[in-house]
Design an enzyme around this catalytic site. Structure first.
Site, PDB file in Angstrom:
ATOM      1  N   ARG A 118     -19.283 104.494  81.816  1.00  0.00           N
ATOM      2  CA  ARG A 118     -18.500 104.181  81.479  1.00  0.00           C
ATOM      3  C   ARG A 118     -17.544 104.091  82.576  1.00  0.00           C
ATOM      4  O   ARG A 118     -17.347 105.444  83.089  1.00  0.00           O
ATOM      5  CB  ARG A 118     -17.582 105.645  80.499  1.00  0.00           C
ATOM      6  CG  ARG A 118     -18.470 105.428  79.062  1.00  0.00           C
ATOM      7  CD  ARG A 118     -18.393 103.930  78.355  1.00  0.00           C
ATOM      8  NE  ARG A 118     -17.998 103.598  76.990  1.00  0.00           N
ATOM      9  CZ  ARG A 118     -18.772 102.860  76.749  1.00  0.00           C
ATOM     10  NH1 ARG A 118     -20.459 102.390  77.728  1.00  0.00           N
ATOM     11  NH2 ARG A 118     -19.551 102.825  75.403  1.00  0.00           N
ATOM     12  N   GLU A 126     -11.134  97.931  80.528  1.00  0.00           N
ATOM     13  CA  GLU A 126     -12.014  96.590  80.920  1.00  0.00           C
ATOM     14  C   GLU A 126     -10.921  95.705  79.937  1.00  0.00           C
ATOM     15  O   GLU A 126     -10.514  96.095  79.435  1.00  0.00           O
ATOM     16  CB  GLU A 126     -13.528  96.624  80.179  1.00  0.00           C
ATOM     17  CG  GLU A 126     -13.949  97.867  81.128  1.00  0.00           C
ATOM     18  CD  GLU A 126     -15.731  97.733  80.896  1.00  0.00           C
ATOM     19  OE1 GLU A 126     -15.797  97.074  79.282  1.00  0.00           O
ATOM     20  OE2 GLU A 126     -16.401  98.950  80.988  1.00  0.00           O
ATOM     21  N   HIS A 144     -20.249  94.854  82.327  1.00  0.00           N
ATOM     22  CA  HIS A 144     -20.508  95.774  81.901  1.00  0.00           C
ATOM     23  C   HIS A 144     -21.923  94.902  80.939  1.00  0.00           C
ATOM     24  O   HIS A 144     -21.310  94.355  79.897  1.00  0.00           O
ATOM     25  CB  HIS A 144     -19.686  96.073  80.917  1.00  0.00           C
ATOM     26  CG  HIS A 144     -19.978  97.713  80.509  1.00  0.00           C
ATOM     27  ND1 HIS A 144     -18.491  98.510  79.495  1.00  0.00           N
ATOM     28  CD2 HIS A 144     -21.095  97.990  79.329  1.00  0.00           C
ATOM     29  CE1 HIS A 144     -19.062  99.448  78.409  1.00  0.00           C
ATOM     30  NE2 HIS A 144     -20.312  98.868  78.999  1.00  0.00           N
TER      31      HIS A 144
END
Ligand code: GLV
Length: 325
Positions: A243, A272, A290
């Protein structure tokens, strides 16, 4: 009365069919994540919701949805293992169980971590750009040389499921495993990996490559802050597929420029999809959007696990894959 389920993201056809057999669905077709305002408008009136990891399941959203008179919210089944977008204090207080997708994305994420580690230490993306822009004129001894993984020390911050799967792969590359983690690691795993436990300061000082595999919580937020990044070994590499909030990304460029870091590989970011401008222009950082768990097989399994939870709940059966802290 059939339950009503809010499906705010596109799910595979077979998953939708399984849901349709047990519930009335409200499908959201927009591709971008919903804002908190949109969730506040659209979630109330549904008994269950199947969010993605960037969807705002805030206290206000959860409280509003659970106060809905006809269909108060009774289940959140997230299509991800990480659930830091969900206010867990609120779900606990409201008595709303949260299901997620542990285990199924371990191998895909470990593969991607190795890919990012290799891309970063062997400068793969930089080398590809170098060739394509016509800069390659001759073979030379030191052209784009990087770190050899064989014999290098891999520091693993968080030796859980994914950290262990990364360690197994790294062992096959001849790396020595060091780790820092909360809680116990089974003795047989430590033995199998020939891994050595370290304190965080030791891990920072000794690792040639540091890879992060911890959940994002209040206590792990910015665990790699400026002081930690500047305490890393000279010439070390950092990889983060967990993360974004675990690392203070605003100081990474400085840690590369004036600090010990030689390269960074990131798959995750604090906010994000925004990526700090200070990182985007640099050749010593590999940036991915991601995609840690993004294999066709794994993403389908993740959707399917979330749906398993909703279907079991709708059938009054024990709900599988519940998050327990
Ligand atoms: C992916 O990042 C996940 O938490 O599932």
């Amino acid at each position: 009365m059939r339950p009503r389920v809010f499906v705010p993201a596109e799910l595979p056809r077979d998953c939708l069919q399984r849901l349709e057999a047990v519930a009335d669905l409200s499908l959201r077709t927009e591709q971008l994540p919903p804002s908190e305002d949109e969730m506040l408008r659209r979630l109330p009136g549904h008994d269950a919701c199947i969010p993605l990891l960037t969807y705002p399941m805030t206290r206000q959203v959860l409280e509003t949805a659970s106060a809905s008179p006809d269909h108060p919210l009774k289940l959140v089944a997230q299509v991800a293992v990480g659930i830091d977008n969900i206010d867990l204090d609120a779900t606990r207080q409201l008595g709303i169980p949260v299901a997620h997708t542990p285990g199924v994305l371990t191998e895909a994420t470990a593969d991607l971590t190795m890919a990012l580690m290799l891309a970063t230490t062997r400068r793969i993306v930089e080398a590809d750009r170098f060739l394509r822009d016509g800069s390659w004129s001759h073979w030379s001894l030191h052209l784009l040389s990087g770190l050899q993984l064989q014999g290098a020390r891999l520091g693993i911050l968080g030796l859980g499921r994914i950290g262990t799967a990364v360690a197994r792969r790294a062992r096959a590359f001849g790396m020595k495993i060091l780790f820092t983690t909360e809680g116990e690691v089974p003795e047989d795993v430590v033995r199998e990996l020939e891994a050595e436990r370290r304190t965080l300061p030791q891990l920072l000082a000794e690792s040639d490559v540091l890879t992060v595999h911890a959940p994002l919580t209040d206590s792990t937020h910015h665990i790699l802050d400026r002081d930690a990044l500047f305490a890393m070994k000279e010439g070390a590499y950092l990889v983060n597929t967990a993360r974004g909030g675990l690392v203070d990304e605003t100081v990474l460029a400085e840690a590369l420029e004036d600090g010990p870091l030689a390269g960074v590989g990131l798959d995750v970011y604090a906010d994000e999809p925004s990526v700090p401008a200070s990182l985007v222009g640099r050749d010593d950082i590999v940036l991915l959007p991601h995609i840690g768990s993004s294999t066709v097989h794994t993403r389908h399994r993740m959707a399917s696990m979330a749906v398993d939870a909703v279907v079991a709940w709708a059938n009054n059966e024990p709900v599988p894959h519940l998050f327990r802290d």
